[in-house]
Motif scaffolding. Structure first.
Motif, PDB file in Angstrom:
ATOM      1  N   HIS A 186       0.209  28.032  21.957  1.00 47.59           N
ATOM      2  CA  HIS A 186       0.098  28.891  20.872  1.00 47.59           C
ATOM      3  C   HIS A 186       1.466  29.828  20.894  1.00 47.59           C
ATOM      4  O   HIS A 186       2.077  30.015  19.973  1.00 47.59           O
ATOM      5  CB  HIS A 186      -1.308  29.601  20.377  1.00 47.59           C
ATOM      6  CG  HIS A 186      -1.152  30.393  19.088  1.00 47.59           C
ATOM      7  ND1 HIS A 186      -1.112  31.755  19.437  1.00 47.59           N
ATOM      8  CD2 HIS A 186      -1.036  30.215  17.915  1.00 47.59           C
ATOM      9  CE1 HIS A 186      -1.097  32.344  18.097  1.00 47.59           C
ATOM     10  NE2 HIS A 186      -0.958  31.547  17.198  1.00 47.59           N
ATOM     11  N   LEU A 187       0.959  30.647  21.827  1.00 49.61           N
ATOM     12  CA  LEU A 187       1.924  31.814  21.886  1.00 49.61           C
ATOM     13  C   LEU A 187       3.608  31.372  22.094  1.00 49.61           C
ATOM     14  O   LEU A 187       4.468  31.871  21.443  1.00 49.61           O
ATOM     15  CB  LEU A 187       1.523  32.696  23.010  1.00 49.61           C
ATOM     16  CG  LEU A 187       2.579  33.830  23.435  1.00 49.61           C
ATOM     17  CD1 LEU A 187       2.568  34.913  22.090  1.00 49.61           C
ATOM     18  CD2 LEU A 187       2.025  34.742  24.470  1.00 49.61           C
ATOM     19  N   ALA A 188       3.831  30.404  22.919  1.00 50.73           N
ATOM     20  CA  ALA A 188       4.974  29.870  23.123  1.00 50.73           C
ATOM     21  C   ALA A 188       5.794  29.160  21.727  1.00 50.73           C
ATOM     22  O   ALA A 188       6.958  29.470  21.461  1.00 50.73           O
ATOM     23  CB  ALA A 188       5.017  28.710  24.204  1.00 50.73           C
ATOM     24  N   VAL A 189       4.905  28.554  21.094  1.00 49.60           N
ATOM     25  CA  VAL A 189       5.360  28.015  19.528  1.00 49.60           C
ATOM     26  C   VAL A 189       5.637  29.189  18.701  1.00 49.60           C
ATOM     27  O   VAL A 189       6.805  29.413  17.919  1.00 49.60           O
ATOM     28  CB  VAL A 189       4.333  27.181  18.696  1.00 49.60           C
ATOM     29  CG1 VAL A 189       4.635  26.680  17.709  1.00 49.60           C
ATOM     30  CG2 VAL A 189       4.054  26.006  19.754  1.00 49.60           C
ATOM     31  N   VAL A 190       4.606  30.391  18.689  1.00 48.99           N
ATOM     32  CA  VAL A 190       4.899  31.612  17.827  1.00 48.99           C
ATOM     33  C   VAL A 190       6.283  32.121  18.230  1.00 48.99           C
ATOM     34  O   VAL A 190       7.140  32.442  17.346  1.00 48.99           O
ATOM     35  CB  VAL A 190       3.807  32.465  17.986  1.00 48.99           C
ATOM     36  CG1 VAL A 190       3.995  33.772  17.590  1.00 48.99           C
ATOM     37  CG2 VAL A 190       2.479  31.903  17.378  1.00 48.99           C
ATOM     38  N   GLN A 191       6.684  32.098  19.410  1.00 46.31           N
ATOM     39  CA  GLN A 191       7.879  32.862  19.879  1.00 46.31           C
ATOM     40  C   GLN A 191       9.218  31.949  19.537  1.00 46.31           C
ATOM     41  O   GLN A 191      10.424  32.581  19.603  1.00 46.31           O
ATOM     42  CB  GLN A 191       7.617  33.292  21.648  1.00 46.31           C
ATOM     43  CG  GLN A 191       6.814  34.170  21.766  1.00 46.31           C
ATOM     44  CD  GLN A 191       6.559  34.561  23.230  1.00 46.31           C
ATOM     45  OE1 GLN A 191       6.945  33.530  23.910  1.00 46.31           O
ATOM     46  NE2 GLN A 191       6.221  35.636  23.561  1.00 46.31           N
ATOM     47  N   THR A 197       6.766  37.829  14.473  1.00 47.93           N
ATOM     48  CA  THR A 197       5.816  36.939  15.370  1.00 47.93           C
ATOM     49  C   THR A 197       4.662  37.807  15.572  1.00 47.93           C
ATOM     50  O   THR A 197       3.686  37.366  16.046  1.00 47.93           O
ATOM     51  CB  THR A 197       6.534  36.564  16.588  1.00 47.93           C
ATOM     52  OG1 THR A 197       6.993  37.740  17.395  1.00 47.93           O
ATOM     53  CG2 THR A 197       7.492  35.613  16.468  1.00 47.93           C
ATOM     54  N   THR A 198       4.679  39.162  15.183  1.00 47.07           N
ATOM     55  CA  THR A 198       3.883  40.289  15.425  1.00 47.07           C
ATOM     56  C   THR A 198       2.138  39.635  15.066  1.00 47.07           C
ATOM     57  O   THR A 198       1.216  39.922  15.558  1.00 47.07           O
ATOM     58  CB  THR A 198       4.184  41.529  14.764  1.00 47.07           C
ATOM     59  OG1 THR A 198       5.314  41.757  15.538  1.00 47.07           O
ATOM     60  CG2 THR A 198       3.052  42.509  15.441  1.00 47.07           C
ATOM     61  N   PRO A 199       2.137  39.300  13.718  1.00 39.83           N
ATOM     62  CA  PRO A 199       0.695  38.853  13.120  1.00 39.83           C
ATOM     63  C   PRO A 199       0.380  37.775  13.807  1.00 39.83           C
ATOM     64  O   PRO A 199      -0.925  37.743  14.248  1.00 39.83           O
ATOM     65  CB  PRO A 199       0.980  38.742  11.648  1.00 39.83           C
ATOM     66  CG  PRO A 199       2.324  39.502  11.363  1.00 39.83           C
ATOM     67  CD  PRO A 199       3.397  39.299  12.473  1.00 39.83           C
TER      68      PRO A 199
END
Length: 313
Positions: A186-191, A197-199
């Protein structure tokens, strides 16, 4: 990590490109492939043996072993969600994932990981009832109750990641989005997104805290009551037996949360990106590899059943 600039929007035309472990030399791809392949085979064979042993041996048709086969099933599912793609990446250089495939992988990986945390809580409750209320155990832990507890753990875990996955899928991505990871975490895709990307980072963090610390708190609470009850046992033999029945579960809990802590420290500490990626990979593989070993070596009933299957006389 480099700053991401793009003009696209997230839709089914987006292709995700897995960067793998960026600093890893190509000459190490094949050795890494064989290591991951060996671990994956151990996970499949070890957990499959436990499943067969518990199902085939009537004496293991007890609540604690019912929850054990749930854990073994989850170990197979969570690794099958991520490891085959990693193997393809390191052996064939297959780095591309379609938009639906990436988000399906993300959803399944986090759902199965959440399910494992909740099943560990249910197993802790089972040990609590067995040791603190042994006379009521057959009444409280009926097959129907066990099925409800396991189903609740699975359904809750399947529902929890949905908001984060859906919201992330609505973020803007370039036509080819580069993911600095070996799979669609999840975090890698968000970045990899062009959006703010904060929310999404905050939402993912909040869900991770709920999934990690609330189950851990419930497990610890169960074992505080277990420890209190065990210390009241006058017989040293009875005390040792009570501790022995909990030891396998405690080792699995320790392994699971140690791998989470490793992944969290790798992310939060000022370490190179590769350490963050490897921390997540260890989390995805370590517990499923060790669980069959722990239950085989620490539980004589499971060990005897597996030995009988592997070496029939």
């Amino acid at each position: 990590m480099e700053t991401i600039t793009c003009n696209g929007s997230g839709d089914s035309s987006t292709i995700f490109y897995l960067m793998g472990i960026p600093s890893l030399p190509k000459c190490l791809f094949l050795p890494i492939f064989f290591v991951f392949f060996l671990l994956y085979m151990l996970i499949l064979m070890g957990n499959a043996l436990i499943l067969v042993a518990v199902v085939a041996k009537p004496s293991l048709h007890k609540p604690m072993y019912f929850f054990l086969i749930n854990l073994s099933t989850l170990d197979i599912l969570v690794t099958t969600t991520t490891v085959p793609k990693m193997l393809s990446l390191f052996l064939l250089g297959d780095r591309f994932l379609s938009f639906p495939a990436c988000f399906l992988q993300m959803y399944l990986f986090h759902s199965f990981s959440c399910s494992e945390a909740f099943i560990l809580v249910v197993r802790a409750y089972d040990r609590y009832v067995a040791i603190c209320h042994p006379l009521h155990y057959p009444v409280l832990m009926t097959p129907q109750t066990n099925a409800v507890l396991a189903t609740s753990a699975w359904l809750t875990a399947l529902l929890l990641p949905i908001p984060a996955v859906v919201r992330t899928s609505q973020m803007a991505f370039d036509s080819i989005a580069h993911i600095y990871h070996c799979f669609c975490d999840h975090l890698a895709v968000v970045q990899a997104s062009c959006s703010d990307t904060t929310p999404q980072t905050l939402m993912g963090f909040c869900i991770a805290m709920v999934v990690s610390f609330l189950p851990l708190l419930l497990v610890l609470l169960s074992y505080v009551h277990v420890l209190t009850s065990v210390l009241r046992i006058n017989s040293q033999e009875g005390c040792s037996k009570a501790f022995y029945t909990c030891s396998s579960h405690l080792l699995v809990v320790g392994t699971y949360y140690s791998s989470i802590a490793l992944a969290y420290v790798a992310y939060r500490a000022d370490l190179p990106l590769d350490f963050h990626i490897m921390g997540n990979v260890v989390f995805a593989i370590l517990t499923p590899v060790l669980n069959p070993l722990i239950y085989t070596l620490r539980n004589k009933d499971v060990k005897a059943a597996i030995t009988k299957i592997a070496c029939p006389q």
